[in-house]
Design an enzyme around this catalytic site. Structure first.
Site, PDB file in Angstrom:
ATOM      1  N   HIS A   7       0.818  -1.209   0.000  1.00 33.37           N
ATOM      2  CA  HIS A   7       0.000   0.000   0.000  1.00 33.37           C
ATOM      3  C   HIS A   7       0.851   1.259   0.000  1.00 33.37           C
ATOM      4  CE1 HIS A   7       0.484  -0.713   4.437  1.00 33.37           C
ATOM      5  NE2 HIS A   7       0.621   0.609   4.473  1.00 33.37           N
ATOM      6  N   HIS A  79       3.982   7.093   3.777  1.00 32.08           N
ATOM      7  CA  HIS A  79       4.949   5.999   3.622  1.00 32.08           C
ATOM      8  C   HIS A  79       4.524   5.019   2.543  1.00 32.08           C
ATOM      9  CE1 HIS A  79       2.233   4.011   6.698  1.00 32.08           C
ATOM     10  NE2 HIS A  79       2.477   2.948   5.948  1.00 32.08           N
ATOM     11  N   GLU A 130       7.824   0.956   5.026  1.00 34.12           N
ATOM     12  CA  GLU A 130       7.329  -0.081   5.926  1.00 34.12           C
ATOM     13  C   GLU A 130       7.526  -1.425   5.236  1.00 34.12           C
ATOM     14  OE1 GLU A 130       3.085   0.062   6.638  1.00 34.12           O
ATOM     15  OE2 GLU A 130       3.211  -1.271   8.370  1.00 34.12           O
TER      16      GLU A 130
END
Lengths: 134, 134
Positions: A7, A79, A130
């Protein structure tokens, strides 16, 4: 090591307005808001077919996106989350290469209930990365 | 209207260092640099399976990412590019909904040789959105 883009997370100051923009103006497939108090955010998933956009609004005190929104009050790209097959092996390989893992270096359970780690944006040209166990 | 995420563009001040970080540290599939003087950037595509990351370094005078890097010298997330089936229909629908299209409102040929448009980040919570005809 780096797998698919799970994502893109966007911090927004007003989730209701952001949902309206993505659903009505952009005509995207937008899910219902999901409060995640243990992560300090309310999240809305936008399904764009090959990946997801996560709209994040701060929830409660000490939200991890509060400082970002203080600096960028209109919101912005927060992010990128990539999947990795083995998060501990990925962490050890990254640390051996000199990359900094945020926090105590141990994976935490992320918003999808899977172990995640964050890498220092200064080691990746200003992008907060991430990693999520796939 | 909004189709799949074609790419995430990251502006970087040093493409050679960024390629090394993505190829060696992150173990990603990184292509060779491609100079696009007509777009004012040198680009490197990182294939993450379901989408692409585009690392952008300024090329020549008046690069469209020069101002971004002046503000964020270490680099950062620059824009998201989504595919749309019909870029003129998308443009008209967005304008009717009050969204601002950058430039003169006419699609230009983008880095992939397809018509593209950019939407004003202030209308989308600080995220610069590129639309590309699929």
């Amino acid at each position: 090591m780096l797998g698919r883009l799970n994502h893109v997370a966007l911090a927004v100051p007003d989730l209701t307005a952001a949902v309206a923009a993505y659903r009505n103006t952009l005509g995207a497939h937008v899910a219902e808001p999901l409060a995640l108090p243990e992560h300090g955010v309310t999240v809305v998933f936008v399904d764009v077919g090959n990946t997801k956009i996560e709209l994040l609004e701060p929830l409660g005190e000490g939200s991890p996106i509060a400082a970002f929104l203080e600096k960028s009050p209109s919101g912005g790209m927060h992010h990128l989350c990539y999947e990795v097959e083995d998060i501990l092996a990925a962490r050890d390989q990254l640390k051996a290469a000199g990359a900094r893992v945020l926090g105590d270096g141990n994976p935490k359970l992320g918003a999808h209930g899977k172990p995640v780690l964050f890498l220092h944006p200064k080691d990746f040209f200003g992008t907060l990365i991430e990693l999520e166990q796939s």
